[in-house]
Enzyme design. Sequence first.
Site, short mmCIF file in Angstrom:
data_model
loop_
_atom_site.label_atom_id
_atom_site.label_comp_id
_atom_site.label_asym_id
_atom_site.label_seq_id
_atom_site.Cartn_x
_atom_site.Cartn_y
_atom_site.Cartn_z
N HIS A 1 17.67 35.04 -38.74
CA HIS A 1 17.52 34.40 -37.43
C HIS A 1 16.08 33.91 -37.28
O HIS A 1 15.15 34.65 -37.58
CB HIS A 1 17.85 35.38 -36.31
CG HIS A 1 17.59 34.80 -34.95
ND1 HIS A 1 18.51 33.99 -34.30
CD2 HIS A 1 16.51 34.87 -34.13
CE1 HIS A 1 18.01 33.62 -33.14
NE2 HIS A 1 16.79 34.14 -33.02
N LYS B 1 23.27 39.34 -29.80
CA LYS B 1 24.13 38.30 -30.39
C LYS B 1 24.24 38.50 -31.90
O LYS B 1 25.31 38.37 -32.48
CB LYS B 1 23.55 36.92 -30.08
CG LYS B 1 23.65 36.56 -28.59
CD LYS B 1 22.99 35.24 -28.25
CE LYS B 1 21.50 35.36 -28.13
NZ LYS B 1 20.81 34.30 -27.42
N SER C 1 18.34 39.99 -25.89
CA SER C 1 19.06 38.73 -25.94
C SER C 1 19.35 38.29 -27.38
O SER C 1 20.49 38.00 -27.75
CB SER C 1 18.23 37.68 -25.19
OG SER C 1 18.76 36.40 -25.38
N ASP D 1 24.73 38.22 -22.11
CA ASP D 1 23.49 37.49 -22.42
C ASP D 1 23.52 36.10 -21.79
O ASP D 1 22.52 35.65 -21.23
CB ASP D 1 23.29 37.38 -23.94
CG ASP D 1 22.04 36.54 -24.23
OD1 ASP D 1 20.95 36.95 -23.79
OD2 ASP D 1 22.16 35.48 -24.86
N ARG E 1 17.37 34.53 -16.03
CA ARG E 1 15.98 34.66 -16.50
C ARG E 1 15.30 33.31 -16.52
O ARG E 1 14.12 33.17 -16.18
CB ARG E 1 15.96 35.29 -17.90
CG ARG E 1 16.32 36.77 -17.89
CD ARG E 1 16.51 37.28 -19.31
NE ARG E 1 15.34 37.10 -20.13
CZ ARG E 1 15.35 36.91 -21.46
NH1 ARG E 1 16.49 36.89 -22.11
NH2 ARG E 1 14.23 36.73 -22.11
N1 URA Z 1 16.13 33.14 -27.53
C1 URA Z 1 17.15 33.89 -27.07
O1 URA Z 1 18.27 33.82 -27.55
N2 URA Z 1 16.90 34.71 -26.02
C2 URA Z 1 15.68 34.84 -25.45
O2 URA Z 1 15.52 35.62 -24.53
C3 URA Z 1 14.64 34.05 -25.95
C4 URA Z 1 14.89 33.21 -27.00
#
Ligand code: URA
Length: 431
Positions: free
Chosen positions: A79, A184, A180, A158, A165
Amino acid sequence: MIAKLILDKKREGKALGSAEIREFINGFTRGEIPDYQMSALAMAICCMGMNARETADLTDAMMRSGRCLDWSVPTADKHSTGGVGDKLSLVIQPLAAACGVAVPSLTGRGLGLTGGTADKLETIPGYSCSQSLERFQEIAANVGVSMAVQTDEICPADKKLYALRDVTGTVASIPLITGSILSKKLAEGAHTLVFDVKFGCGAFMKTVEEAKALASSLVGGARAAGRNSAALVTDMNEPLGFAVGNANEVVEALTMLSCGDRRLDDIADLCVEFAARMVALEKCIPHGEARAMCLTKLKDGSAKAKFLSMVEAHGGDMNRFEALLKQPTAKFRVQAMKSGYVSAIDAEKVAKVAFALGAGREKAGDKIDPLAGVTLAVKRGDKVSVGSPLATLETTRGQEALERLASDILKAFAITASRPEPRKLIEAVVE
Ligand code: URA
């Protein structure tokens, strides 16, 4: 559970219990905790922080808000926190797959200055990143690699929380970002998770210190969830490679997969390093052995073959991609106004021009221009003289837009009399 008591506790800087975090997130996902209380908790976390155990509990609760995939074969994913010209996933994921590690990779469509990995792949006519989770699992298991977008079944908490957010000034918090990103990735199920945490003007994290803190939090969280994990903290002050856009980045990734341009050796080596970390961790083999395997699979064309098989499995047609690249566009070549060495290329300024040309999207659902973007002609350290090409801007929005942006792209280049230090792409390794 009384939400207000939890809010009081976090506002006072106390650690929340596992059950408190779980019930708060569950209540929010079910719609029983209103947005204003979730926003208040997000702000309290932003201001007072969370310890590693709370962060792991938050991540776990968010992961369990939707479906979690299981794999019976060795699996790994990489990632990236996102960068300018960051087409590395298009090379790393098939390369790791060519080494015998299945790569199920749920990725994002870009929002903001540049396209996401999914946007880049979808410039290949027919390639669809929107797959059911069943089909995604089938492709990853049969082909060895699938890159698709996450469905609404993955981490609904999320999606809901990030929307809050985004409008309440609570994005910039290491525990919330960790929850977050990691929820995932954990839901996707890969046994090994390697992170590319970028810092610099073209990155989400502007300083090395912030990037290192996020890297440690992600690796710690992944380990707490029973996964193998490592992170590289990498420089994103300058674009990666020469292409910044979408289709042009796919072309550059294919060049790397064919070992077709020595000028890409620095970022190709970074791809090898990431893939080697995935393979070493997942197969429990020494890093040197994994690196040697990755280099072989890159050079002998196996990684490129995996990429092409993945494209086919997702419905993509490389012949139509070749035809797309031949479509007429407006182009503008920008030249150096003075002689010297290219000592810096500001990634953020390049990204802003690429965005203005049509390579990014302002809001979800906007269409990107697949052929829009910037292709640099130089990299840091190159010697230029007056009139040397610096970059080509490309768009289907017409010639006028290009001429306006030419002066903006020139501001991205610093040309100095002395040769700059070579670029160090990897700043730190967190393992
Ligand atoms: N990318 C994400 O998926 N979540 C965040 O909080 C910040 C960047």
